[in-house]
Write an enzyme that holds these catalytic residues in place. Structure first.
Site, PDB file in Angstrom:
ATOM      1  N   ARG A 223      35.584  11.195  56.259  1.00  0.00           N
ATOM      2  CA  ARG A 223      36.338   9.683  56.406  1.00  0.00           C
ATOM      3  C   ARG A 223      36.526   9.026  55.128  1.00  0.00           C
ATOM      4  O   ARG A 223      35.838   9.211  54.364  1.00  0.00           O
ATOM      5  CB  ARG A 223      35.685   8.849  57.255  1.00  0.00           C
ATOM      6  CG  ARG A 223      35.585   9.081  58.925  1.00  0.00           C
ATOM      7  CD  ARG A 223      36.638   8.986  59.530  1.00  0.00           C
ATOM      8  NE  ARG A 223      36.720   9.251  60.843  1.00  0.00           N
ATOM      9  CZ  ARG A 223      37.249  10.459  61.538  1.00  0.00           C
ATOM     10  NH1 ARG A 223      37.636  11.331  60.809  1.00  0.00           N
ATOM     11  NH2 ARG A 223      37.071  10.695  62.943  1.00  0.00           N
ATOM     12  N   HIS A 271      45.374  13.395  56.754  1.00  0.00           N
ATOM     13  CA  HIS A 271      44.459  13.449  58.042  1.00  0.00           C
ATOM     14  C   HIS A 271      44.592  14.518  58.988  1.00  0.00           C
ATOM     15  O   HIS A 271      45.021  14.045  60.203  1.00  0.00           O
ATOM     16  CB  HIS A 271      44.454  12.220  58.575  1.00  0.00           C
ATOM     17  CG  HIS A 271      42.871  11.778  59.064  1.00  0.00           C
ATOM     18  ND1 HIS A 271      42.362  10.868  59.239  1.00  0.00           N
ATOM     19  CD2 HIS A 271      42.465  12.728  59.995  1.00  0.00           C
ATOM     20  CE1 HIS A 271      40.854  10.765  59.923  1.00  0.00           C
ATOM     21  NE2 HIS A 271      41.298  12.158  60.454  1.00  0.00           N
TER      22      HIS A 271
END
Ligand code: NAP
Length: 308
Positions: A223, A271
Site C-alpha cells: 500500500r 495500482h
C-alpha cells in the site's frame, strides 16, 4: 435474504451472471438497485461507509471485494459482522505476474535499456545469473508466498520476512523486528507485500533503505503509506537505491505535479498489480456464503485486533 454487490461497476455484470447461473436460489442485487435494504444479509463492497452500513439492519457478513481491508473503517462494522477479505486465485496470479515482471525487469536491466533506446545507444550490460541476486519479500502471507514460490523457479536467492516465522522451501526466512535488519542486509531487490497496519505504515523509510545493500531496488505492491516517499527520493538521489517500482502511492491517483512521476529511476503503475477477477472470485464468495448458511467457518475472516 439478499446479497448486495456495491463495488467495481464495470465488473458487476460478470458477478450477476455467475450467481444467476450457479446460485439461482440466491437474491443477488447490484447497487444502486438494492431494493429493500432490510433484506440485505451479505454485502460485497470496497468502500463501506458508516452511514451505509447502519442502513443494513440484517447485515451478517461484509465481504471486501479486494485482498486488503485497510480501506474499511473497522469501527463502523458492527462487532457481530465478520469482515472477510478476498482470497482468490485471480488476485494471486495477477500479483505473481506483476512482481515477477518487475523483478525480472530490474534483474535484466530493462529500465536501463528503455533509457538507452531513448538516446539510441547500443550499450550492452553484463548479464549476471539470477543466482547472483537476492530478492527479499516483506510479508509471507498468501501473496508473498506465491510470489516467492514463482521467483524460486528463476533461480534467485530468496529471503522472506514475516511477523511470525514461516517456512518456504528455498527461502531464507526471517521473523519479527529483531531480524529485520539481518533480512534487509543482502536484499538486492526488496518487495513489499505487507498489509497496511499501524505497525507497517511507513516501514519503507530511510532507516530501512540504509540497511539494504548499496544499489538495491524496491518494489512496493503493498500500500502507498508503507513508503515514506521523501525518504525514497532522497535514497535514489544519493545513489544508495537504484530503482523503485511503485504500484501504489500515498495519494491515489498520484497527482500530476508529484515528483515521483518525473523521477528518472521511478516506475509508477496505477495500482494495477492485481485485481479481483469475477470469474475466480465469485465461486469463492459463493462458497463462503454457503458456509455461512451451514454455520461453518468462513475463509478469509479478518482478525480485528491485527487489522488484516
Ligand atoms: P496476508 O495473507 O494477510 O499476509 C500478510 C502477511 O504479512 C502475513 O504473513 C503476516 O504475518 C505478515 N505481516 C503482517 N504484519 C506484519 C508485520 N508487522 N511485520 C512482518 N510481517 C507482517 O495478505 P496477502 O493476501 O498476502 O496480501 C498482502 C497485501 O498485499 C494486502 O494487505 C494488500 O495491502 C496488498 N495487495 C496489493 C494489491 C495491489 O494491486 N497492489 C493487490 C492485492 C493485495 P503473520 O501471518 O505472521 O501475521
Amino acid at each position: 435474504m439478499a446479497i448486495l454487490y456495491r463495488s467495481d461497476a464495470p465488473r458487476a455484470a460478470a458477478w450477476s451472471q455467475f450467481f444467476a447461473k450457479h446460485a439461482p436460489d440466491l437474491d443477488f442485487r447490484v447497487w444502486p438497485d438494492a431494493g429493500n435494504l432490510d433484506e440485505i444479509e451479505y454485502l460485497i463492497a470496497w468502500q463501506a461507509p458508516r452511514e451505509f452500513l447502519t442502513s443494513l439492519p440484517r447485515l451478517k457478513v461484509l465481504f471486501s471485494s479486494g485482498a486488503g481491508v485497510d480501506h474499511v473503517d473497522l469501527s463502523a462494522v458492527p462487532d457481530h459482522v465478520p469482515l472477510v477479505r478476498m482470497v482468490e486465485p485471480g488476485i494471486i496470479d495477477g500479483m505473481v505476474e506483476y512482481v515477477s515482471l518487475a523483478v525480472l525487469a530490474v534483474h535484466r536491466d530493462f529500465f536501463d535499456y528503455v533509457e538507452a533506446q531513448a538516446s539510441r545507444e547500443w550499450n550492452p550490460l553484463e548479464v549476471p545469473p539470477a543466482s547472483s541476486r537476492t530478492i527479499g519479500v516483506m510479508g509471507m502471507g498468501v501473496l508473498g508466498r506465491a510470489v516467492l514460490e514463482r521467483l524460486r523457479s528463476y533461480g534467485f536467492r530468496l529471503r522472506g520476512w514475516n511477523r511470525s516465522p514461516r517456512t518456504i522451501i528455498g527461502v531464507d526466512s526471517y521473523a519479527g523486528a529483531e531480524q529485520f535488519n539481518e533480512f534487509l542486509s543482502r536484499c538486492d531487490v526488496l518487495v513489499c507485500l505487507l498489509p497496511l497496519t499501524p505497525s507497517t505504515v511507513g516501514i519503507l523509510n530511510s532507516k530501512t533503505f540504509s540497511a539494504l545493500p548499496h544499489g538495491a531496488s524496491i518494489i512496493n505492491v503493498g500500500r502507498g503509506p508503507h513508503l515514506v516517499e521523501a525518504d525514497l527520493l532522497a535514497a535514489l538521489d544519493s545513489g544508495h537505491l537504484s530503482r523503485a517500482i511503485l504500484d501504489v502511492t500515498e495519494t491515489e491517483p498520484l497527482p500530476p505535479e508529484h515528483p515521483l512521476w518525473a523521477h528518472p529511476r521511478v516506475f509508477v503503475t496505477p495500482h494495477v498489480a492485481s485485481m479481483t477477477q469475477p470469474e475466480t472470485a465469485a465461486p469463492i464468495l459463493l462458497d463462503n456464503i454457503r458456509r455461512d448458511q451451514r454455520n461453518e467457518p468462513l475463509i478469509g475472516v479478518i482478525d480485528r485486533s491485527r487489522g488484516y
